[in-house]
Design a protein around this motif. Structure first.
Motif, PDB file in Angstrom:
ATOM      1  N   LEU A  56      -0.536 -14.629   0.063  1.00 33.99           N
ATOM      2  CA  LEU A  56       0.157 -15.142  -1.115  1.00 33.99           C
ATOM      3  C   LEU A  56       0.403 -14.084  -2.188  1.00 33.99           C
ATOM      4  O   LEU A  56       1.077 -14.370  -3.192  1.00 33.99           O
ATOM      5  CB  LEU A  56      -0.659 -16.288  -1.727  1.00 33.99           C
ATOM      6  N   ALA A  57      -0.117 -12.875  -2.018  1.00 32.22           N
ATOM      7  CA  ALA A  57      -0.051 -11.849  -3.073  1.00 32.22           C
ATOM      8  C   ALA A  57       1.396 -11.523  -3.445  1.00 32.22           C
ATOM      9  O   ALA A  57       2.207 -11.200  -2.573  1.00 32.22           O
ATOM     10  CB  ALA A  57      -0.775 -10.587  -2.618  1.00 32.22           C
ATOM     11  N   PRO A  58       1.730 -11.552  -4.751  1.00 30.71           N
ATOM     12  CA  PRO A  58       3.112 -11.301  -5.168  1.00 30.71           C
ATOM     13  C   PRO A  58       3.418  -9.846  -5.510  1.00 30.71           C
ATOM     14  O   PRO A  58       4.569  -9.486  -5.727  1.00 30.71           O
ATOM     15  CB  PRO A  58       3.238 -12.175  -6.423  1.00 30.71           C
ATOM     16  N   ASN A  59       2.394  -8.985  -5.588  1.00 31.12           N
ATOM     17  CA  ASN A  59       2.631  -7.605  -5.997  1.00 31.12           C
ATOM     18  C   ASN A  59       1.554  -6.691  -5.408  1.00 31.12           C
ATOM     19  O   ASN A  59       0.578  -7.163  -4.812  1.00 31.12           O
ATOM     20  CB  ASN A  59       2.655  -7.483  -7.525  1.00 31.12           C
ATOM     21  N   LEU A  60       1.737  -5.386  -5.596  1.00 26.04           N
ATOM     22  CA  LEU A  60       0.826  -4.400  -5.016  1.00 26.04           C
ATOM     23  C   LEU A  60      -0.602  -4.518  -5.551  1.00 26.04           C
ATOM     24  O   LEU A  60      -1.545  -4.488  -4.758  1.00 26.04           O
ATOM     25  CB  LEU A  60       1.359  -2.986  -5.245  1.00 26.04           C
ATOM     26  N   PRO A  61      -0.831  -4.652  -6.862  1.00 29.54           N
ATOM     27  CA  PRO A  61      -2.221  -4.742  -7.337  1.00 29.54           C
ATOM     28  C   PRO A  61      -2.992  -5.896  -6.706  1.00 29.54           C
ATOM     29  O   PRO A  61      -4.150  -5.723  -6.291  1.00 29.54           O
ATOM     30  CB  PRO A  61      -2.065  -4.925  -8.845  1.00 29.54           C
ATOM     31  N   LEU A  62      -2.381  -7.068  -6.614  1.00 31.39           N
ATOM     32  CA  LEU A  62      -3.084  -8.214  -6.038  1.00 31.39           C
ATOM     33  C   LEU A  62      -3.249  -8.054  -4.526  1.00 31.39           C
ATOM     34  O   LEU A  62      -4.279  -8.447  -3.959  1.00 31.39           O
ATOM     35  CB  LEU A  62      -2.341  -9.503  -6.365  1.00 31.39           C
ATOM     36  N   LEU A  63      -2.249  -7.476  -3.882  1.00 26.61           N
ATOM     37  CA  LEU A  63      -2.357  -7.249  -2.443  1.00 26.61           C
ATOM     38  C   LEU A  63      -3.445  -6.231  -2.144  1.00 26.61           C
ATOM     39  O   LEU A  63      -4.215  -6.383  -1.187  1.00 26.61           O
ATOM     40  CB  LEU A  63      -1.012  -6.770  -1.888  1.00 26.61           C
ATOM     41  N   ALA A  64      -3.540  -5.190  -2.971  1.00 28.25           N
ATOM     42  CA  ALA A  64      -4.582  -4.178  -2.789  1.00 28.25           C
ATOM     43  C   ALA A  64      -5.966  -4.775  -3.038  1.00 28.25           C
ATOM     44  O   ALA A  64      -6.920  -4.478  -2.309  1.00 28.25           O
ATOM     45  CB  ALA A  64      -4.332  -3.003  -3.725  1.00 28.25           C
ATOM     46  N   ALA A  65      -6.077  -5.640  -4.067  1.00 27.31           N
ATOM     47  CA  ALA A  65      -7.359  -6.283  -4.347  1.00 27.31           C
ATOM     48  C   ALA A  65      -7.771  -7.196  -3.198  1.00 27.31           C
ATOM     49  O   ALA A  65      -8.942  -7.229  -2.789  1.00 27.31           O
ATOM     50  CB  ALA A  65      -7.279  -7.078  -5.644  1.00 27.31           C
TER      51      ALA A  65
END
Length: 404
Positions: free
Chosen positions: A107-116
């Protein structure tokens, strides 16, 4: 007489002998493969993720780097739990966390959340490392090496199969679907583990913080552990560097689709042969010699692959060969370390695998820099150098300590 933290407690009574060992080994093998696959899902997806989320190419290395770093952190902080608590319960709790992390990636919408979310996947995917000492614990001295080799074969198939799986799923349903389907798979694994009976009484009653501090003590006390961990870390640098970056070459320079690039993982399945062979050779050939041979095979193969940047056949054959070397070294080193202190297997495994995945995290980031600097030639030079360092270290350790 004083005792060390690694051995000061009195082991608790062992669980009754397991009756269906073969069935449990199959479950542990499948579990290791399914769970470890989660940390490699993003490797063939980097191109799609970059386009979908508008991520600059130089920032893509952050995803596999943080996932590997999460895995190293999870092994270090969660590894001692296997000696303190029933490993089966530890596996179930980690499965819950892993499922949530995979859903987060989906569900991650961007790189920071996907990386986390990737870091969280790494933390909880250490479930894979609970299956290996579980196999050692339910085995006898006669079949322990073979069973470890079998579970490591499953782990390898999960590593290479994850790339094939995620590439094909992404081609048909998008990169997010690869994480979503994996979450469903982990739920199924948890259900199977919940129904199984391979848990054993804890081998120590020491507090968690005491066990955590004992990791440093174990590293200091056992030179063979240090030798195996450091050597395998450099092998991990080469391994992770190749696999975290090769999709960029296949999709960019050779024009393959994401699914086609993921199929390269099938060539890596030959490493399963290396794991199986190493497990069987360990009783006849000193594991240190097998590990040195694996590092040498890797260095020669990477150097040869540098000569054929546009030959898909050469890349496939090279991948097949160097993965044999990787897994032969890994199983050989695990054979060495699991013989050191049976009452501390989970912690010894934590020290070994934490060191390895620190190396793999360095490899993922270093390879991205090498790729940006000199594309294929830079990547192959980086991997060759790491393999040569591993070879020199292993030969030095063999000369000082013996190869067993």
């Amino acid at each position: 007489m004083s005792t060390s933290p690694a051995s000061s407690s009195t082991p608790a009574t062992q669980a009754p002998p397991v009756q269906d060992t073969r069935g449990l080994i199959r479950l542990l093998t499948a579990g290791a493969g399914i769970s470890v696959a989660c940390i490699y899902l993003n490797h063939p997806l980097l191109g799609l993720i970059s386009r979908d989320l508008n991520i600059a190419p130089h920032a893509l290395g952050l995803l596999p780097t943080l996932t590997a770093a999460g895995y190293a952190s999870g092994i270090f902080f969660f590894g001692p739990l296997g000696d303190r608590y029933d490993r089966r319960l530890v596996i179930l709790w980690k499965a819950v966390l892993l499922t949530l992390a995979l859903i987060g990636s989906c569900l991650a919408p961007n790189l920071p959340l996907l990386a986390a979310a990737g870091f969280a996947i790494g933390l909880s995917a250490t479930i894979a490392q609970d299956f290996v000492p579980s196999a050692a614990a339910i085995s006898t001295d006669h079949n322990r090496n073979r069973n470890i080799g079998t579970v490591m074969t499953g782990l390898l198939i999960g590593i290479v199969g994850s790339r094939v799986f995620s590439g094909i799923v992404a081609d048909h349903f998008g990169w997010r679907a690869a994480f979503g389907v994996s979450a469903v798979g982990i739920v199924g694994l948890a259900i199977a583990v919940r129904a199984a009976h391979f848990g054993a009484a804890p081998l120590t009653r020491q507090p968690y913080l005491t066990l955590l501090r004992s990791l440093g003590t174990l590293f200091a006390q056992h030179p063979r552990l240090r030798a195996s961990a450091i050597t395998q870390a450099f092998i991990g640098i080469a391994f992770s560097g190749f696999w975290s970056t090769v999709a960029l070459h296949l999709t960019g320079s050779l024009g393959l689709s994401t699914g086609q690039a993921g199929l390269l993982g099938l060539a890596g399945a030959a490493g399963a042969l290396g794991a199986s062979i190493a497990g069987r050779l360990s009783g006849r050939v000193a594991p240190g010699h097998v590990a040195a041979g694996g590092a040498l095979l890797m260095a020669v193969t990477f150097a040869a692959m540098a000569l054929f940047p546009h030959s898909l056949v050469a890349i496939v054959i090279g991948t097949l060969v160097f993965d044999v070397g990787v897994q032969a070294a890994l199983v050989s080193h695990q054979t060495i370390i699991y013989a050191l202190a049976p009452e501390a297997r989970s912690r010894i495994n934590a020290v070994f695998m934490t060191t390895l995945f620190i190396g793999m995290s360095v490899g993922a980031y270093g390879a991205s820099l090498a790729w940006n600097a000199a594309r294929w030639n830079g990547l192959m030079a980086f991997c060759t150098a790491a393999a040569l360092v591993a070879l020199m270290l292993r030969l030095t350790f063999n000369a000082r300590q013996g190869a067993r």
